[in-house]
Design a protein around this motif. Structure first.
Motif, PDB file in Angstrom:
ATOM      1  N   LEU A 295       0.831  -1.201   0.000  1.00  0.00           N
ATOM      2  CA  LEU A 295       0.000   0.000   0.000  1.00  0.00           C
ATOM      3  C   LEU A 295       0.868   1.254   0.000  1.00  0.00           C
ATOM      4  CD1 LEU A 295      -2.749  -1.105   2.548  1.00  0.00           C
ATOM      5  CD2 LEU A 295      -3.039  -0.816   0.082  1.00  0.00           C
ATOM      6  N   ARG A 296       1.922   1.234   0.789  1.00  0.00           N
ATOM      7  CA  ARG A 296       2.840   2.371   0.828  1.00  0.00           C
ATOM      8  C   ARG A 296       3.477   2.592  -0.537  1.00  0.00           C
ATOM      9  NH1 ARG A 296       8.197   1.571   4.259  1.00  0.00           N
ATOM     10  NH2 ARG A 296       8.631   0.365   2.372  1.00  0.00           N
ATOM     11  N   GLU A 297       3.879   1.521  -1.191  1.00  0.00           N
ATOM     12  CA  GLU A 297       4.538   1.630  -2.489  1.00  0.00           C
ATOM     13  C   GLU A 297       3.607   2.155  -3.572  1.00  0.00           C
ATOM     14  OE1 GLU A 297       7.725  -2.067  -1.903  1.00  0.00           O
ATOM     15  OE2 GLU A 297       5.875  -2.340  -3.063  1.00  0.00           O
ATOM     16  N   LEU A 298       2.311   1.935  -3.421  1.00  0.00           N
ATOM     17  CA  LEU A 298       1.351   2.373  -4.432  1.00  0.00           C
ATOM     18  C   LEU A 298       1.036   3.865  -4.355  1.00  0.00           C
ATOM     19  CD1 LEU A 298      -1.122  -0.642  -4.285  1.00  0.00           C
ATOM     20  CD2 LEU A 298       0.311  -0.004  -6.247  1.00  0.00           C
ATOM     21  N   LEU A 299       1.425   4.514  -3.269  1.00  0.00           N
ATOM     22  CA  LEU A 299       1.111   5.932  -3.081  1.00  0.00           C
ATOM     23  C   LEU A 299       2.098   6.836  -3.809  1.00  0.00           C
ATOM     24  CD1 LEU A 299       0.213   6.210   0.703  1.00  0.00           C
ATOM     25  CD2 LEU A 299      -1.307   6.749  -1.205  1.00  0.00           C
ATOM     26  N   ALA A 300       1.589   7.949  -4.295  1.00  0.00           N
ATOM     27  CA  ALA A 300       2.447   9.018  -4.790  1.00  0.00           C
ATOM     28  C   ALA A 300       3.068   9.736  -3.602  1.00  0.00           C
ATOM     29  CB  ALA A 300       1.627  10.002  -5.623  1.00  0.00           C
ATOM     30  N   PRO A 301       4.191  10.424  -3.778  1.00  0.00           N
ATOM     31  CA  PRO A 301       4.729  11.247  -2.692  1.00  0.00           C
ATOM     32  C   PRO A 301       3.660  12.226  -2.186  1.00  0.00           C
ATOM     33  CG  PRO A 301       6.315  11.081  -4.469  1.00  0.00           C
ATOM     34  CD  PRO A 301       5.047  10.465  -4.990  1.00  0.00           C
TER      35      PRO A 301
END
Length: 223
Positions: free
Chosen positions: A126-132
């Motif tokens: 989930l963290r990896e799927l987020l944009a900055p």
């Protein structure tokens, strides 16, 4: 003791029958919390475990494009049918941990999903799927383990019956073909995992055996 145990079983059976006849959507109950913590506008959003797409359609009021992901092909087909005519929404069948997704989402939501998959790999994904600077919003189920957990559960049981009487429906829920699993992680374990993989996340316990997790990914500058 046998008489007490038998009485307890009868009470539970009656509660189960009441809940079956007055079913209501415990997950949709928390959609209001999700909306309160969304950014005013977002470019793209992903709803993991989208079911029949209720939250996807609500998210489309705030986001330019929303993708719903669910592992159950029958449910995804129903979501597509229910979303005909809605602009900026799409649905994909796939598993959170293995689906080929582009990432870079401004908002990622996951409702009643994380207890079906390994918790820490799911949080990493989930963290990896987020944009900055993106927003992660999770509503999950936890396993009661502490006295306060059990006290809140005891409060939730009669409250659940009352809400079912007011808002429930005799209509059967959409049948799911994907396997499900009970919650195994305690609230403390959820908080510990969140501290490792989404540091600074706000984790709160809610009524009806749920918790919420809210996290904002660091921006490119690290803030």
């Amino acid at each position: 003791m046998r008489a007490v145990a038998a009485a307890g079983r009868r009470v539970r059976a009656r509660c189960d029958e009441w809940n079956r006849r007055h079913a209501w959507d415990h997950n949709a109950h928390h959609h209001g919390w999700l909306e309160r913590h969304l950014p005013a506008r977002a470019g793209t959003a992903l709803d993991v475990g989208c079911g029949t797409g209720d939250l996807v359609r609500r998210l489309s009021r705030r986001a330019g494009h929303v993708t719903g992901l669910d592992v159950d092909p029958a449910v995804v087909a129903t979501a597509r049918d229910l979303s005909r005519g809605w602009d900026g929404v799409a649905f994909r069948c796939g598993d959170l941990l293995t689906a080929d997704l582009p990432g870079g989402y401004d908002v990622v939501t996951a409702v009643a999903v994380l207890h079906h998959v390994p918790l820490e790999p799911a949080l990493v994904r989930l963290r990896e799927l987020l944009a900055p600077g993106g927003t992660l919003l999770v509503v999950g189920l936890y396993r009661g383990a502490t006295p306060s957990d059990h006290l809140l559960s005891a409060v939730a049981v009669p409250t659940n019956l009352v809400v079912g009487a007011v808002r429930g429906s005799a209509r059967p829920p959409v049948a799911l073909s994907a396997p499900t699993a009970p919650a195994t992680a305690t609230l403390r374990e959820v908080r510990d995992a969140a501290g490792r993989w989404t540091p600074g996340a706000v984790v709160r316990r809610h009524l009806f055996w749920r918790y919420s997790l809210r996290w904002r990914a660091p921006t490119r500058g690290g803030r």
